[in-house]
Scaffold this motif. Structure first.
Motif, PDB file in Angstrom:
ATOM      1  N   HIS A 156      80.771  98.337  51.490  1.00  0.00           N
ATOM      2  CA  HIS A 156      80.798  99.050  50.211  1.00  0.00           C
ATOM      3  C   HIS A 156      81.792  98.407  49.251  1.00  0.00           C
ATOM      4  O   HIS A 156      81.501  98.240  48.050  1.00  0.00           O
ATOM      5  N   LYS A 159      80.406  95.262  47.704  1.00  0.00           N
ATOM      6  CA  LYS A 159      79.310  95.567  46.782  1.00  0.00           C
ATOM      7  C   LYS A 159      79.855  96.059  45.441  1.00  0.00           C
ATOM      8  O   LYS A 159      79.264  95.796  44.396  1.00  0.00           O
ATOM      9  N   GLN A 162      80.428  93.373  43.075  1.00  0.00           N
ATOM     10  CA  GLN A 162      79.192  92.725  42.644  1.00  0.00           C
ATOM     11  C   GLN A 162      78.746  91.597  43.577  1.00  0.00           C
ATOM     12  O   GLN A 162      78.024  90.675  43.163  1.00  0.00           O
ATOM     13  N   VAL A 164      76.335  90.371  46.592  1.00  0.00           N
ATOM     14  CA  VAL A 164      74.987  90.771  46.986  1.00  0.00           C
ATOM     15  C   VAL A 164      74.675  90.193  48.365  1.00  0.00           C
ATOM     16  O   VAL A 164      75.118  89.090  48.713  1.00  0.00           O
ATOM     17  N   GLU A 165      73.889  90.934  49.131  1.00  0.00           N
ATOM     18  CA  GLU A 165      73.523  90.486  50.477  1.00  0.00           C
ATOM     19  C   GLU A 165      72.598  89.276  50.397  1.00  0.00           C
ATOM     20  O   GLU A 165      71.614  89.289  49.673  1.00  0.00           O
ATOM     21  N   LEU A 177      77.392  88.472  52.385  1.00  0.00           N
ATOM     22  CA  LEU A 177      77.258  88.797  50.970  1.00  0.00           C
ATOM     23  C   LEU A 177      77.912  87.679  50.171  1.00  0.00           C
ATOM     24  O   LEU A 177      78.897  87.072  50.626  1.00  0.00           O
TER      25      LEU A 177
END
Length: 200
Positions: A156, A159, A162, A164-165, A177
């Motif tokens: 979390h 994320k 910003q 991204v996976e 990520l």
């Protein structure tokens, strides 16, 4: 890495300082905790091995690390050891898409239980990201993290930065990520933290 050996980064709640030999005994105590080793995918080291690891963090050109201090505790008596709460690291490796650029794999650890839940990890990581992307000699193209699938807090956190996976490997129970460094993202980062860089 020699780049940050004389650099202190001051935030609101935390201070980042270079990892010195005097920090090793407390760091070694932290890493005797099996849960912490599992969360950080670390091996148990002897004290002598921990000192050798500290030297490699200082000297190797592909590693960058800071010890995280609780700014409030440090302000009371200027005792770095008492104020130590964790660390943040970057591992640098060539960008597979551009051999002239590098990728920085980021890590964050808040080891002291009393320091958790105070947003210290968030601020420390933002300070590290801000510092690293501003160092032109690192030639960074992107940041990357590899996180255990069960570590929902870290997933979390990144994320919200910003990230991204980009990859999920079930056999290793790991999610990767990434965050490409763009002018728009640097502008966002500037709004999140206002680090003061000092001499250490």
């Amino acid at each position: 890495m020699r780049l940050n050996e004389k650099t202190k980064i001051l935030g609101r709640g935390v201070i980042l300082v270079p990892y010195e030999a005097r920090h090793v005994p407390k760091y070694h105590d932290w890493m005797s905790n099996e849960t912490l080793r599992q969360l950080t995918a670390s091996e148990e080291l002897s004290l002598d091995e921990e000192y050798e690891m500290q030297r490699s963090w200082r000297e190797d050109s592909d590693k960058l690390t800071f010890i995280i201090l609780d700014a409030t505790i440090y302000a009371q008596n200027q005792d770095e050891i008492a104020a130590m709460v964790g660390d943040t690291n970057l591992f640098l490796h060539p960008d597979p898409d551009d051999s002239d650029q590098q990728v920085a794999e980021a890590e964050i650890m808040i080891a002291e239980p009393a320091a958790r839940g105070k947003s210290y990890g968030r601020e420390a990581m933002l300070l590290m990201l801000k510092y690293a992307q501003s160092q032109d000699q690192l030639k960074l193209a992107k940041f990357q993290v590899k996180i255990d699938m069960e570590n929902s807090i870290s997933l979390h956190l990144f994320k919200t930065f910003q990230f991204v996976e980009t990859c999920r490997v079930e056999i290793f129970h790991e999610i990767t990520l990434e965050r490409t460094i763009t002018p728009e993202w640097i502008s966002w980062l500037d709004q999140q933290v206002e680090p003061r860089i000092g001499c250490y």
